[in-house]
Design an enzyme around this catalytic site. Sequence first.
Site, PDB file in Angstrom:
ATOM      1  N   TYR A  31       0.866  -1.179   0.000  1.00 49.39           N
ATOM      2  CA  TYR A  31       0.000   0.000   0.000  1.00 49.39           C
ATOM      3  C   TYR A  31       0.898   1.224   0.000  1.00 49.39           C
ATOM      4  O   TYR A  31       1.861   1.299   0.771  1.00 49.39           O
ATOM      5  CB  TYR A  31      -0.885  -0.011   1.254  1.00 49.39           C
ATOM      6  CG  TYR A  31      -1.753   1.220   1.415  1.00 49.39           C
ATOM      7  CD1 TYR A  31      -2.808   1.479   0.539  1.00 49.39           C
ATOM      8  CD2 TYR A  31      -1.515   2.134   2.445  1.00 49.39           C
ATOM      9  CE1 TYR A  31      -3.605   2.608   0.693  1.00 49.39           C
ATOM     10  CE2 TYR A  31      -2.313   3.252   2.610  1.00 49.39           C
ATOM     11  CZ  TYR A  31      -3.356   3.490   1.726  1.00 49.39           C
ATOM     12  OH  TYR A  31      -4.146   4.607   1.882  1.00 49.39           O
TER      13      TYR A  31
ATOM     14  N   ASP B  95       9.525   2.876  -0.964  1.00 54.61           N
ATOM     15  CA  ASP B  95       8.568   3.552  -0.081  1.00 54.61           C
ATOM     16  C   ASP B  95       8.891   3.180   1.362  1.00 54.61           C
ATOM     17  O   ASP B  95       8.692   2.046   1.784  1.00 54.61           O
ATOM     18  CB  ASP B  95       7.143   3.120  -0.470  1.00 54.61           C
ATOM     19  CG  ASP B  95       6.077   3.770   0.397  1.00 54.61           C
ATOM     20  OD1 ASP B  95       6.414   4.378   1.424  1.00 54.61           O
ATOM     21  OD2 ASP B  95       4.889   3.639   0.041  1.00 54.61           O
TER      22      ASP B  95
ATOM     23  N   LYS C 191       5.010   9.329   8.447  1.00 53.43           N
ATOM     24  CA  LYS C 191       4.824   8.771   9.790  1.00 53.43           C
ATOM     25  C   LYS C 191       5.847   9.298  10.813  1.00 53.43           C
ATOM     26  O   LYS C 191       5.694  10.406  11.297  1.00 53.43           O
ATOM     27  CB  LYS C 191       4.791   7.245   9.719  1.00 53.43           C
ATOM     28  CG  LYS C 191       3.595   6.772   8.838  1.00 53.43           C
ATOM     29  CD  LYS C 191       3.323   5.314   8.964  1.00 53.43           C
ATOM     30  CE  LYS C 191       2.293   4.816   7.960  1.00 53.43           C
ATOM     31  NZ  LYS C 191       0.945   4.695   8.456  1.00 53.43           N
TER      32      LYS C 191
HETATM   33  C1  LIG Z   1       4.122   2.234   2.991  1.00 55.44           C
HETATM   34  C2  LIG Z   1       3.128   3.342   2.987  1.00 55.44           C
HETATM   35  N1  LIG Z   1       3.156   4.269   2.021  1.00 55.44           N
HETATM   36  C3  LIG Z   1       2.278   5.285   1.989  1.00 55.44           C
HETATM   37  C4  LIG Z   1       1.300   5.417   2.942  1.00 55.44           C
HETATM   38  C5  LIG Z   1       0.330   6.546   2.905  1.00 55.44           C
HETATM   39  O1  LIG Z   1       0.592   7.454   3.926  1.00 55.44           O
HETATM   40  P1  LIG Z   1      -0.550   8.444   4.454  1.00 55.44           P
HETATM   41  O2  LIG Z   1      -1.557   7.614   5.177  1.00 55.44           O
HETATM   42  O3  LIG Z   1       0.195   9.403   5.334  1.00 55.44           O
HETATM   43  O4  LIG Z   1      -1.128   9.119   3.257  1.00 55.44           O
HETATM   44  C6  LIG Z   1       1.221   4.471   3.964  1.00 55.44           C
HETATM   45  C7  LIG Z   1       0.180   4.563   5.001  1.00 55.44           C
HETATM   46  O5  LIG Z   1      -0.034   3.697   5.800  1.00 55.44           O
HETATM   47  C8  LIG Z   1       2.158   3.416   3.990  1.00 55.44           C
HETATM   48  O6  LIG Z   1       2.134   2.467   4.955  1.00 55.44           O
END
Ligand SMILES: Cc1ncc(COP(=O)(O)O)c(C=O)c1O
Length: 459
Positions: free
Chosen positions: A155, A250, A282
């Site tokens: 995700y 990511d 985060k």
């Molecule tokens: C690996 C990863 N990338 C991107 C995101 C998206 O981040 P946000 O919820 O701050 O938009 C998340 C959210 O859980 C994530 O776990």
Amino acid sequence: MDPSTAAPAAAPGLATRSEALFERARAVTPGGVNSPVRAFNAVGGTPRFIASAEGPWLTDVDGNTYVDLICSWGPMLLGHAHPEVVTAVNAAVSRGTSYGTPTENEVALVEEIVARTPVERLRLVSSGTEATMSAIRLARGFTGRDVVVKFAGCYHGHVDSLLAAAGSGLTTFSIPGTPGVPESSTALTLVLPYNDRAAVTEVFREYGDRIACLVTEAAPGNMGVVPPEPGFNAFLAETCRAHGALFVSDEVMTGFRVSRSGQWGTDGAVEGWVPDLMTFGKVMGGGFPAAAFGGRADVMACLAPEGPVYQAGTLSGNPVATAAGLATLRLATDDVYARLDEVADAIRQGAADAFTAAGVPHVIQSTGSMFSVFLTEPSRLASSHLSPSAPVRDFADASTTDAAAYGAFFHAMLDRGVHLPPSAYEAWFVSAAHDDRAVQTVLDALPKAATAAAAAGVN
Ligand SMILES: Cc1ncc(COP(=O)(O)O)c(C=O)c1O
């Protein structure tokens, strides 16, 4: 207003303030929540409305306390309301909350991240979704190519082109993963099984000269924790390089959570490759909306105003968020990571012992202090013979988890004062503030909760 006084004492027919608030919320907000997993749909029951939090503890509007194993889905590395973070935030707020002009703290936060990670240039944004969305636009702008490759179960936020489900065959383009995403948005996305080198090789053979980037979680945590097999990220980086595509790692979830250096693992450093682009979020926001994307200087130079690829944000580099992020990163010493590992080890071992004693089939997998529990029979997993230490190797394996058993387990833990993620497919997060009393509360709750899982299980 203190939220605990905002809730009605108890509406007729509703036993708790959380139930009353949930009813109020559902009347004005879809599902009563501002992000779907919070609604408890996967486990049933009523979400606990939180009034306050301190260290490892959450207190709900009914006055119940819970050991927090969500930690805001990752950000709260130091625990809640860490005094030095609170001081930094209060000081920032007293100087004004947003200017729309540059500030020194933005430079300091970017310097801190550049110093710890392989990125040469970094741009601040407000959410992980924005970070990955912008990284993909930049990869497309830099390469002049359109196709994006991602993995099922990873995700990257709710970016249209990444809310994609695999098409009918490995090398067919994907279909929208949700209504509202037009087919045209996912028509240039290829979705592959995780940890599957042959699949990666095949799509690059077929589409290599059209692929702008491959994006992957550095170590996936969004299908439960599914670590990359040794050398998998290096293989991805090498495959991208060989085809002139960018490798986007990511680290929104893993960045600064599983190591002080910001990155998952050391295989990049050891094997001599670095991602072309990385995304963070985060932890680097210290509980505020801050995220970032960055990487190679020549790629980042394509970004406006230096280059032609447009990207912007009213609240990007917000002074309160940068103050919280900077304070958090500066406090995240080696001792913090040692404590996270200690806490995670104790809880992981306690969970394994409790499930074994109750006869619940399970697999527990970790990336650093992030771990998750799959309530599944290891022998049912297609690849268990390939990777005995991490037998859940992709989304198909993760999907064999017994959601009903997890729901029973979750509620039994909640009743005993432990707030787990309300979904079987999430990582459990700990903080450096999880002290021995908090850990013991979890350990004491596990045996009865495992028995509840055994009674509900269908595996
Ligand atoms: C690996 C990863 N990338 C991107 C995101 C998206 O981040 P946000 O919820 O701050 O938009 C998340 C959210 O859980 C994530 O776990």
